[in-house]
Design a protein around this motif. Structure first.
Motif, PDB file in Angstrom:
ATOM      1  N   VAL A 197     -28.758 -29.979  15.622  1.00 16.03           N
ATOM      2  CA  VAL A 197     -29.537 -29.004  14.857  1.00 16.03           C
ATOM      3  C   VAL A 197     -30.894 -28.777  15.500  1.00 16.03           C
ATOM      4  CG1 VAL A 197     -30.708 -28.600  12.655  1.00 16.03           C
ATOM      5  CG2 VAL A 197     -28.356 -29.431  12.681  1.00 16.03           C
ATOM      6  N   GLN A 198     -31.565 -29.860  15.908  1.00 17.08           N
ATOM      7  CA  GLN A 198     -32.878 -29.721  16.526  1.00 17.08           C
ATOM      8  C   GLN A 198     -32.788 -29.004  17.862  1.00 17.08           C
ATOM      9  OE1 GLN A 198     -35.643 -30.523  14.882  1.00 17.08           O
ATOM     10  NE2 GLN A 198     -36.779 -29.541  16.551  1.00 17.08           N
ATOM     11  N   LEU A 199     -31.733 -29.273  18.642  1.00 13.16           N
ATOM     12  CA  LEU A 199     -31.548 -28.594  19.917  1.00 13.16           C
ATOM     13  C   LEU A 199     -31.336 -27.097  19.706  1.00 13.16           C
ATOM     14  CD1 LEU A 199     -31.253 -28.972  22.997  1.00 13.16           C
ATOM     15  CD2 LEU A 199     -28.792 -29.209  22.634  1.00 13.16           C
ATOM     16  N   ALA A 200     -30.514 -26.742  18.696  1.00  8.19           N
ATOM     17  CA  ALA A 200     -30.281 -25.331  18.407  1.00  8.19           C
ATOM     18  C   ALA A 200     -31.561 -24.650  17.929  1.00  8.19           C
ATOM     19  CB  ALA A 200     -29.180 -25.191  17.353  1.00  8.19           C
ATOM     20  N   ARG A 201     -32.350 -25.351  17.123  1.00  6.19           N
ATOM     21  CA  ARG A 201     -33.612 -24.765  16.654  1.00  6.19           C
ATOM     22  C   ARG A 201     -34.589 -24.559  17.803  1.00  6.19           C
ATOM     23  NH1 ARG A 201     -34.825 -28.068  10.987  1.00  6.19           N
ATOM     24  NH2 ARG A 201     -33.502 -26.763   9.642  1.00  6.19           N
ATOM     25  N   ASN A 202     -34.651 -25.514  18.717  1.00  3.09           N
ATOM     26  CA  ASN A 202     -35.516 -25.350  19.873  1.00  3.09           C
ATOM     27  C   ASN A 202     -35.072 -24.176  20.729  1.00  3.09           C
ATOM     28  OD1 ASN A 202     -37.289 -27.493  19.333  1.00  3.09           O
ATOM     29  ND2 ASN A 202     -35.932 -28.979  20.299  1.00  3.09           N
ATOM     30  N   TYR A 203     -33.762 -23.979  20.820  1.00  8.30           N
ATOM     31  CA  TYR A 203     -33.255 -22.834  21.590  1.00  8.30           C
ATOM     32  C   TYR A 203     -33.661 -21.517  20.927  1.00  8.30           C
ATOM     33  CZ  TYR A 203     -30.060 -19.466  23.646  1.00  8.30           C
ATOM     34  OH  TYR A 203     -29.522 -18.358  24.255  1.00  8.30           O
TER      35      TYR A 203
END
Length: 488
Positions: free
Chosen positions: A58-64
Motif C-alpha cells: 500500500v505504501q509503495l503504491a501511494r508513493n507511486y
C-alpha cells in the motif's frame, strides 16, 4: 530469467493441416526489449490500480501515485520523490524506462522534462529515452509518428530542435544508409515534416494557403549533401501526413476533455493539467430512506478526480460498456447533467444500512457534522468498498500534496499541525478577509474559493484545505502512517 521462461512457453510447436498439406510452424518470440517493456507496464499498472491490504504494498503504491501527481505538476520534483522512495531506481536508464511505461504520466511534462537543457540529468535521460525506442525497419514517417506518440512536443523551438536532433540520431542508428548517409539529412527532413503537419492541419490557415506537394518538394531540395531525396519518398511522406495527421499519444488530459464536453449545465471548468480522473461509477441518490426506491430512478454518475468529487445526472447513453476500457469510451458517448461537486477533504464519508438501502454512503460536511451533503446507494458491497477505498487513497495523496505545498510556502510544518483557521479561507467570509493579507490575494482569484450563494456544495467554508479528511468511524486508518486501507 523472465525472458527465458517466456521463451519456453512460446516455443511450443503447433501443427495445422490444409488438405493433404501438413505444415509446422513456431511462434516467433518477441525481443528482450519488448518483454521488458511489458513487464514494466504491468508493474506500474499494478501500482496504479493496487487493491491490497499489505502495508508495504500500500505504501509503495501511494508513493507511486504521489510521485506521478508531483511529476504532472513539477517533473523534477516527481522524479526526486520516486527515486528517493525507491519506486524508480536513481539512474537515467530506469528513469527513461519509467517515462516510457509509467501509468498516469502527462505527455506534456515528459516532453518538458527530457528537453530541459539546463539539467544534466534531463540530457542523460533523453539519451536513454531514445535508446529504448526501436525504429528498425520503420518508414521515416511511421518512425516519426511512433516517436511523437511517446510525448507531446513542447512549444519552444529550441526544445523541438533538441528532440528532432535526438530522433535523427536514433533513426540513423536503427536504419543506417536507408534514406541518407548523414544524420543532418534526417534532422532537416524531420523538421520539414513537423512544419508540413502544422501547415496542413492548422484550422487557422485557409485552404488556398496550405502547402501543396510541389512546395513541400521544393522546401527539401538539396538537403542530402546538396543532392535531392527521391521524389517517391517525399510524395509518400506528404500523402501520409495529409491523410492522417501526426498526433501525440493520449493521456489523462484528452480523457478529461471528453468528460468536460459530455457534462452540460453550470459547472466548473474541469480542464486543469494537474486534474486526473481516478474513478467513475454509477450510484443511486437517496431522496428518502423511508420510501422504497424506484428502479433506475435518481441514478447518478459520480466522477472522482484527484481533487474533487462531482455528481451528475445521466441524461442519455448511446454506448454500452462491458469492460473498464470500454467504460471510458462510453463516457464520451454519454450526456450528463451537472448536479453538484465537493472538494476532497471538505467532507467525511460514512456508510449506512437500512431496509431499502443496504449499501449506502453518506457524505457529511467536515465542518458541521449535522449537515448531510448527499446520500448515495451502491448496488452491492464490492462497489461500495471499491469507491471508499479509492476515495481514501485520493484523500491521502491530496493531503500529502497540500501538506508539502503549504510547508513550502512557510505557513506550516505540517498540514495537520497548522494553527491557521483553514476552514475559513473563503474570501467572502470574515475569516477569509482576516487571512487575506497573510496568504495573498492570489489564492482567492479562482472560483473555488468564492462562496456559492445558494446551497454551497463545498460546505460553509468552500475551502480546498481541510485537515480532517474523510476520517470517521467507518473510514479510518489504524495508525498515523496511514499504511492500511479503510475498513467498514
Amino acid at each position: 530469467n523472465e525472458y527465458k521462461s517466456y521463451l519456453s512457453k512460446m516455443s511450443i510447436r503447433k501443427s495445422a493441416s490444409v488438405g493433404d498439406l501438413n505444415c509446422k510452424y513456431r511462434v516467433k518470440p518477441p525481443s528482450k526489449s519488448s518483454i521488458r517493456e511489458s513487464i514494466l507496464r504491468n508493474k506500474y499498472s499494478k501500482l496504479w490500480n493496487l487493491r491490497s491490504r499489505d502495508p508495504e504494498e500500500v505504501q509503495l503504491a501511494r508513493n507511486y501515485k504521489l510521485g506521478v501527481h508531483k511529476f504532472n505538476r513539477h517533473p523534477s520534483s516527481g522524479i526526486k520523490h520516486l527515486t528517493s522512495t525507491g519506486v524508480v531506481s536513481n539512474s537515467p536508464h530506469e528513469i527513461a524506462a519509467f517515462l516510457l511505461n509509467g501509468k498516469g504520466l502527462s505527455l506534456t511534462q515528459i516532453g518538458n522534462f527530457i528537453t530541459n537543457l539546463r539539467k544534466q540529468l534531463s540530457m542523460e535521460v533523453l539519451d536513454e529515452f531514445m535508446k529504448q525506442i526501436n525504429f528498425k525497419d520503420l518508414p521515416f514517417d511511421q518512425g516519426l509518428r511512433h516517436f511523437i506518440s511517446k510525448l507531446r512536443l513542447p512549444g519552444e523551438a529550441q526544445k523541438i530542435d533538441k528532440l528532432m536532433e535526438a530522433f535523427a540520431e536514433r533513426y540513423c542508428q536503427c536504419n543506417p544508409n536507408v534514406i541518407s548517409e548523414t544524420q543532418d539529412t534526417i534532422y532537416v527532413l524531420a523538421f520539414s515534416v513537423i512544419i508540413l503537419q502544422t501547415d496542413l492541419h492548422n484550422p487557422q490557415i485557409k485552404l488556398h494557403r496550405k502547402m501543396d506537394l510541389e512546395s513541400f518538394i521544393n522546401n527539401n531540395k538539396g538537403i542530402d549533401n546538396g543532392k535531392d531525396l527521391p521524389r517517391d519518398l517525399l510524395e509518400s511522406i506528404y500523402e501520409g501526413v495529409r491523410k492522417e495527421p501526426i498526433i501525440s499519444g493520449r493521456d489523462h488530459l484528452d480523457f478529461l476533455e471528453s468528460i468536460d464536453k459530455s457534462i452540460i449545465g453550470k459547472k466548473m471548468n474541469l480542464m486543469d493539467h494537474t486534474r486526473m480522473l481516478m474513478m467513475s461509477t454509477k450510484m443511486q441518490e437517496v431522496m428518502n430512506r423511508n420510501e422504497k426506491p424506484i428502479f433506475d430512478k435518481h441514478m447518478r454518475h459520480v466522477f472522482l478526480f484527484n481533487d474533487l468529487l462531482m455528481v451528475t445526472k445521466i441524461l442519455q447513453v448511446r454506448g454500452k460498456a462491458t469492460t473498464k476500457t470500454s467504460s471510458h469510451r462510453a463516457i464520451s458517448t454519454s450526456s450528463f447533467q451537472y448536479r453538484q461537486h465537493f472538494m476532497i477533504c471538505s467532507f467525511k464519508a460514512e456508510v449506512f444500512c437500512d431496509n431499502y438501502y443496504p449499501y449506502g454512503i453518506k457524505l457529511i460536511d467536515s465542518y458541521d457534522d449535522t449537515k448531510v451533503l448527499i446520500e448515495l446507494a451502491c448496488s452491492n458491497e464490492d462497489d461500495r468498498m471499491d469507491f471508499l477505498t479509492e476515495l481514501a487513497e485520493v484523500t491521502w495523496v491530496y493531503r500529502a500534496l497540500e501538506n508539502e505545498r503549504i510547508g513550502n510556502l512557510g505557513m506550516s510544518e505540517k498540514l495537520t499541525k497548522s494553527t491557521l483557521s483553514l476552514h475559513s479561507f473563503n474570501s467572502d467570509s470574515e475569516g477569509g478577509r482576516r487571512h487575506a493579507n497573510t496568504l495573498g490575494r492570489r489564492f482567492f482569484k479562482t472560483g473555488i474559493f468564492r462562496t456559492q450563494r445558494r446551497d454551497s456544495s463545498l460546505g460553509p467554508a468552500g475551502s480546498l484545505f481541510y485537515t480532517k479528511g474523510i476520517s470517521s468511524s467507518d473510514i479510518r486508518t489504524t495508525d498515523q502512517s496511514n499504511n492500511t486501507l479503510p475498513k467498514t
